[in-house]
Design a protein around this motif. Structure first.
Motif, mmCIF file in Angstrom:
data_model
loop_
_atom_site.group_PDB
_atom_site.id
_atom_site.type_symbol
_atom_site.label_atom_id
_atom_site.label_comp_id
_atom_site.label_asym_id
_atom_site.label_seq_id
_atom_site.Cartn_x
_atom_site.Cartn_y
_atom_site.Cartn_z
ATOM 1 N N VAL A 53 0.840 -1.205 0.000
ATOM 2 C CA VAL A 53 0.000 0.000 0.000
ATOM 3 C C VAL A 53 0.874 1.253 0.000
ATOM 4 C CG1 VAL A 53 -1.666 1.342 1.345
ATOM 5 C CG2 VAL A 53 -1.910 -1.159 1.174
ATOM 6 N N LYS A 54 0.659 2.125 -0.974
ATOM 7 C CA LYS A 54 1.450 3.357 -1.071
ATOM 8 C C LYS A 54 0.681 4.559 -0.539
ATOM 9 C CE LYS A 54 4.623 0.978 -3.172
ATOM 10 N NZ LYS A 54 5.664 0.421 -2.282
ATOM 11 N N VAL A 55 -0.641 4.546 -0.747
ATOM 12 C CA VAL A 55 -1.483 5.677 -0.331
ATOM 13 C C VAL A 55 -2.884 5.125 -0.105
ATOM 14 C CG1 VAL A 55 -2.042 6.320 -2.726
ATOM 15 C CG2 VAL A 55 -2.186 8.043 -0.922
ATOM 16 N N ILE A 56 -3.647 5.768 0.779
ATOM 17 C CA ILE A 56 -4.963 5.262 1.159
ATOM 18 C C ILE A 56 -6.045 6.274 0.785
ATOM 19 C CG2 ILE A 56 -6.417 4.612 3.140
ATOM 20 C CD1 ILE A 56 -3.692 3.834 4.554
ATOM 21 N N VAL A 57 -7.142 5.768 0.200
ATOM 22 C CA VAL A 57 -8.324 6.602 -0.019
ATOM 23 C C VAL A 57 -9.408 6.091 0.932
ATOM 24 C CG1 VAL A 57 -10.121 7.292 -1.647
ATOM 25 C CG2 VAL A 57 -7.747 7.029 -2.438
ATOM 26 N N LEU A 58 -9.928 6.990 1.766
ATOM 27 C CA LEU A 58 -10.947 6.605 2.738
ATOM 28 C C LEU A 58 -12.293 7.158 2.286
ATOM 29 C CD1 LEU A 58 -11.558 5.247 5.441
ATOM 30 C CD2 LEU A 58 -10.891 7.367 6.590
ATOM 31 N N LYS A 59 -13.279 6.261 2.109
ATOM 32 C CA LYS A 59 -14.580 6.681 1.603
ATOM 33 C C LYS A 59 -15.690 5.941 2.322
ATOM 34 C CE LYS A 59 -15.904 5.145 -2.452
ATOM 35 N NZ LYS A 59 -16.903 4.059 -2.595
ATOM 36 N N SER A 60 -16.926 6.392 2.085
ATOM 37 C CA SER A 60 -18.049 5.649 2.652
ATOM 38 C C SER A 60 -18.967 5.192 1.528
ATOM 39 C CB SER A 60 -18.807 6.504 3.665
ATOM 40 O OG SER A 60 -19.535 7.511 3.025
ATOM 41 N N ALA A 61 -19.887 4.327 1.870
ATOM 42 C CA ALA A 61 -20.770 3.720 0.874
ATOM 43 C C ALA A 61 -21.905 4.670 0.491
ATOM 44 C CB ALA A 61 -21.350 2.424 1.430
ATOM 45 N N GLY A 62 -22.390 4.513 -0.734
ATOM 46 C CA GLY A 62 -23.575 5.239 -1.152
ATOM 47 C C GLY A 62 -23.300 6.648 -1.618
ATOM 48 N N ILE A 105 -3.358 9.642 3.875
ATOM 49 C CA ILE A 105 -4.749 9.232 3.682
ATOM 50 C C ILE A 105 -5.531 10.369 3.018
ATOM 51 C CG2 ILE A 105 -6.860 8.416 4.810
ATOM 52 C CD1 ILE A 105 -5.103 7.478 7.160
ATOM 53 N N ILE A 106 -6.161 10.036 1.906
ATOM 54 C CA ILE A 106 -7.011 10.989 1.195
ATOM 55 C C ILE A 106 -8.458 10.688 1.568
ATOM 56 C CG2 ILE A 106 -7.820 11.751 -1.077
ATOM 57 C CD1 ILE A 106 -5.127 10.782 -2.224
ATOM 58 N N GLY A 107 -9.195 11.691 2.001
ATOM 59 C CA GLY A 107 -10.606 11.509 2.343
ATOM 60 C C GLY A 107 -11.510 11.848 1.166
ATOM 61 N N ARG A 108 -12.641 11.168 1.094
ATOM 62 C CA ARG A 108 -13.621 11.383 0.018
ATOM 63 C C ARG A 108 -14.981 11.566 0.683
ATOM 64 N NH1 ARG A 108 -17.671 8.773 -2.689
ATOM 65 N NH2 ARG A 108 -17.744 8.941 -4.968
ATOM 66 N N VAL A 109 -15.450 12.808 0.740
ATOM 67 C CA VAL A 109 -16.681 13.117 1.467
ATOM 68 C C VAL A 109 -17.759 13.525 0.455
ATOM 69 C CG1 VAL A 109 -17.706 14.502 3.299
ATOM 70 C CG2 VAL A 109 -15.311 13.820 3.457
ATOM 71 N N GLN A 110 -18.648 12.601 0.166
ATOM 72 C CA GLN A 110 -19.660 12.800 -0.882
ATOM 73 C C GLN A 110 -20.954 13.423 -0.369
ATOM 74 O OE1 GLN A 110 -19.326 10.199 0.918
ATOM 75 N NE2 GLN A 110 -20.873 8.627 0.642
ATOM 76 N N GLY A 111 -21.119 13.478 0.952
ATOM 77 C CA GLY A 111 -22.372 14.013 1.500
ATOM 78 C C GLY A 111 -22.183 14.459 2.930
#
Lengths: 257, 257, 257
Positions: A53-62, A105-111
């Motif tokens: 693992v070189k980098v992490i993307v943290l996301k949630s479902a939906g 860690i890269i965060g992905r906040v869709q809502g």
């Protein structure tokens, strides 16, 4: 206790470039019971140790809420201080896992992000969002406070923004406001645009020097060496408050609805 | 080693009001070799001791880049840790000279600032810019990181902005963004408008109480007393990383272009 | 000494919901002499101890200036260090009273705030303003500096905004700028709109858990435990500077006008 506390998932996928995508989810607006929070913390820790693992993307479902905070069903079942401390330690473990993970860690906040969800967005190293990613620290409305996530939110957004969120606990703040206050690095009109940018940055980072990124990670988190203990103490404050008459009454009136 | 490391200039002029203007420059986009960085640090230190100087304006030559960071020709000539440490200490000396100078320093950023250039803009006490003054911390792209300038950038812009710049190392951020994040106090459409405002503020300060300004300078820099040591340690991190296989390969592929 | 130093008022009213409204005022643009500052500090402290009080709204009289800082008439009467220290301790006492008060304090800034007035706006826990609420730290213009209010302003707005205000001492910054830099949580077009929102938030907080709010108050002010001593030292810096030739001359030239 309702079935909700046994639901939810955490999944990790590592692609050929070393980009690990960790997804958490729960049918109730991605509000997270302790079981899932512990699994999420462990998964982040494992990814940190995995040399593939070189980098992490943290996301949630939906495509709705990013995370509605801790499981309300679990919250209302707390009867004693020990259970309360364990409950409020759930997000502490996730925040500390992000903090101690040597990978970026890269965060992905869709809502929308509430309470502990804002804590997760604060604990990642670089956070992207869509314009739907409004934030709220609603804890005070049920007689507790954002004590556990407070240090992470203040570190990223500053004291003023953290205290505004904590005091004005029923008001949503826009994704734009959250970006201006340092929570998000960028806000996009759509998930599609956000994902293109996440792919671009994650790909660049996966090819970047692992040693340099590990050193960067260290300097970003200087001064937080006491957070294992600090966040445990903070969980104790919430664990005590949740047993107060005020909160018991507030929760009972919620239950009746 | 190319001729570039022996080029460049630092000049100081003190006018009749006690406004000292210090200009640095180098033919290659004002990227600065160690020799010029040391001279710049000394000039700032000298101006701080000169009783004829009431306030300092720090600027660079030309109307293009403010400062493209450290000299790339010097960087690629590093063969051992000791040389690396000395190289990366160049901007540390300038930052520490700004920090310890008892006079207020006004920055004038007419164009792009990269790496150490962002460090200088962060280390002055009040920084003006034009809308062309975009910023980037590009270190990670060559396998190192903004370790030396990090403390100065974080002190001025906060942890979130500093880490965004450090992680997203290939992206320019606008002057407007840098202003919103505290790097610049004001952004102007043209050098002409910026210079009018600099002249106004410098003239006011040249007539202000030197004792009061010296006390202000002290309170602005409280908590940085360990930076002589801290920035030396940071130079050691970069000095180690620059010798890694990753960076050697990255530099070699640049050389071939 | 003119009559001004004996004028002014501080009043407190507690309504049936436990919302305490504290109003200070002075005929000269709400600039405050030591007598009123001491009374204001005491009133805030008393409200903090009064179990009937759930939340505090801090406001000033009239619809013009919020607070023009310390009494200029009192300033120009300072002849020795001891009097100077006492004078400059006035706002220190108000800031420390806000800090140590276990209740949340909502600020209401209807117009311009200067010097110590910015200190008060910084020391409340949640600050509302109108678009007329411009700010200025004008101390340097009379040979002193915002040493006493500096820690409160920096804590809320960050180092960059604090130092910009301190250095560019003759320039007004807009309410919008102050909001973007964390001083205000929200800026309204009119007092009427601001008051509606203050009533809403104060009413919500008056019904919120007093224990949770007291714990929030503690975490907001972590790290300021030394401010009784720190602000006293800062009053000493200003008290010394105000006796300098520079300031004596500056004040004399004001007097002649």
């Amino acid at each position: 206790m309702s079935e909700a506390v046994n639901q939810g998932h955490v999944e990790m996928h590592v692609d050929e470039f070393g980009i690990a995508t960790i997804e958490f989810g729960h049918p109730m607006s991605n509000s997270l019971p302790g079981k899932i929070l512990r699994k999420l913390a462990e998964t982040i820790t494992d990814a940190g140790k995995d040399s593939a693992v070189k980098v992490i993307v943290l996301k949630s479902a939906g495509d709705k809420a990013f995370c509605a905070g801790a499981s309300f069903d679990e919250l209302i079942s707390i009867q004693d201080l020990e259970t309360g401390k364990v409950f409020f330690s759930g997000f502490a473990q996730v925040i500390n896992a992000c903090r101690k993970c040597p990978k970026l860690i890269i965060g992905r906040v869709q809502g929308k992000a509430v309470g502990g969800g804002v804590g997760i967005a604060s604990a990642v190293d670089y956070c992207y969002a869509t314009r739907f990613a409004e934030v709220k620290l609603s804890e005070l409305a049920v007689g507790i406070g954002p004590f556990v996530v407070g240090p992470a939110v203040e570190r990223k957004m500053g004291l003023s923004a953290m205290s505004q969120l904590a005091i004005n606990a029923t008001e949503w703040r826009t994704a734009e406001w959250a970006m201006q206050n340092g929570l998000y690095a960028d806000v996009f009109d759509s998930e599609h645009e956000m994902d293109e940018e996440i792919t671009r940055l994650a790909t660049v980072l996966a090819k970047s020097s692992p040693e340099a990124m590990a050193e960067l990670k260290k300097i970003f988190w200087i001064g937080t060496e006491n957070w294992d203990q600090l966040l445990a103490e903070r969980a104790g404050i919430s664990g005590t408050l949740v047993l107060s008459d005020f909160t018991v009454n507030a929760i009972n009136s919620f239950k009746k609805k």
